[in-house]
Design an enzyme around this catalytic site. Structure first.
Site, PDB file in Angstrom:
ATOM      1  N   PHE A 282       0.864  -1.172   0.000  1.00  0.00           N
ATOM      2  CA  PHE A 282       0.000   0.000   0.000  1.00  0.00           C
ATOM      3  C   PHE A 282       0.903   1.225   0.000  1.00  0.00           C
ATOM      4  O   PHE A 282       1.654   1.452   0.944  1.00  0.00           O
ATOM      5  CB  PHE A 282      -0.919   0.024   1.211  1.00  0.00           C
ATOM      6  N   GLU A 283       0.818   2.005  -1.064  1.00  0.00           N
ATOM      7  CA  GLU A 283       1.590   3.231  -1.209  1.00  0.00           C
ATOM      8  C   GLU A 283       0.684   4.429  -0.909  1.00  0.00           C
ATOM      9  O   GLU A 283      -0.195   4.765  -1.692  1.00  0.00           O
ATOM     10  CB  GLU A 283       2.134   3.349  -2.647  1.00  0.00           C
ATOM     11  N   MET A 284       0.877   5.046   0.250  1.00  0.00           N
ATOM     12  CA  MET A 284       0.116   6.230   0.605  1.00  0.00           C
ATOM     13  C   MET A 284       0.633   7.446  -0.180  1.00  0.00           C
ATOM     14  O   MET A 284       1.780   7.489  -0.600  1.00  0.00           O
ATOM     15  CB  MET A 284       0.220   6.513   2.098  1.00  0.00           C
TER      16      MET A 284
END
Length: 340
Positions: A282-284
């Protein structure tokens, strides 16, 4: 004394039932990115020492929590693992933050999640799922305590943070050779030691990625190495479905597919191939520090990104605990647009 980055009550989030966000200030794309003195104030982020103090305080308060030191960084900082293991036979999920030292808001969210695991509102959940949380794997990079210059980093205030560890290595490209002590500790004393079913590897990307013409709040990807077993890949996609449904439906979250590599040396791929762990990257949106203005998140965007982290962790834990993850519909992956 730590300055508060974001004051957030998780009563609604951690109550049984659906996550109900109450964010109204900034919708996706409306919060500031880099804008002079509006850029993130790194002095407001947890330092390593403040994080350790926080973890030890929570360990003393929470009967269900155990704090373990799994190794040390290049510079000798202890690497901590927060454990909630009620029954070794339960499914287990690992949350990993800050392999890259300049990607800290996921750590801020993970610490808030730890705090509220001790409120009693998740007792029934903790009876059915084991949770491992490893915050700030790259503490040297997070503290800017490195053997190279950070003069070109441009975040406002406080310390500078770097993607790399103290000797300039990208830890998220070290999951085959395992040269560096941080990666060695993760593999030997976590991935190989515990029977882990799921892992979410939490990162940050730049601020300008879009899906359907709108700025995204983050992007996701399952393991893409060809040696990942089909059943591991399918469970990874189900984990992604749980997170996507929880975040993208909020009105402020807008998630795209990440365009990631297939090398086994990347964390999500290495864990899936070597240990049959179903993984999700998960890349914020936005980084805490960077050489480029395009990558740094604005100070006022902290809140929804921390909340996005908490929503992600909570949704994953609850779906595993109640078994609903097994029925997650993965067909959305077939049409989810890769971010641009």
């Amino acid at each position: 004394m730590k300055k508060k980055v974001f004051a957030l009550s998780l009563t609604g989030i951690l109550a049984l039932g659906a996550v109900t966000p109450a964010l109204t200030t900034y919708a996706v794309g409306e919060g500031p990115n880099f804008n002079g003195n509006e850029s993130i104030q790194t002095a407001n982020l947890y330092t390593y020492d403040e994080m350790v103090k926080f973890l030890k305080t929570q360990d003393a308060k929470q009967d269900a929590m155990q704090l373990e030191v799994i190794g040390q960084t290049v510079k000798g900082r202890d690497i901590h693992l927060a454990k909630y293991i009620s029954d070794p036979s339960n499914p287990t999920i690992l949350f990993l933050t800050q392999q890259h030292g300049n990607e800290q808001l996921t750590t801020e969210g993970a610490l808030e999640f730890i705090k509220h695991l001790g409120t009693g509102k998740t007792k029934g959940v903790l009876d059915k799922v084991n949770i491992l949380i490893l915050p700030m794997l790259n503490a040297d990079g997070a503290m800017g305590d490195v053997n190279f210059s950070l003069d070109n980093y441009i975040a406002d205030g406080g310390r500078h943070l770097t993607r790399y560890n103290a000797v300039g290595a990208d830890l998220n490209r070290d999951h085959v050779d395992k040269v560096h002590p941080e990666t060695q500790a993760l593999h030997k004393n976590v991935l190989q030691k515990y029977d882990i079913d799921y892992m979410i590897d939490l990162h940050h990307q730049g601020t300008q990625a879009r899906r359907d013409g709108k700025l995204v709040s983050g992007s996701m990807l399952y393991p893409t190495n060809p040696n990942v077993k089909p059943e591991v890949l399918e469970k990874s996609k189900k984990l992604g479905a749980v997170v996507f449904n929880a975040v993208d439906s909020t009105g402020w979250g807008h998630i795209a597919k990440y365009n990631g590599g297939s090398g086994e040396n990347i964390g999500r791929n290495g864990a899936a191939v070597q240990y049959d762990i179903s993984t999700l990257l998960f890349e914020m949106r936005g980084m805490s520090d960077h050489e480029g203005e395009w990558a740094i998140i604005g100070q006022k965007s902290n809140g929804y990104l921390i909340k996005q982290t908490i929503t992600t962790l909570d949704a994953a834990v609850r779906a595993i605990a109640d078994g609903s993850i097994e029925n997650a519909d993965t067909s959305f992956w077939d049409t989810l647009e890769t971010q641009r």
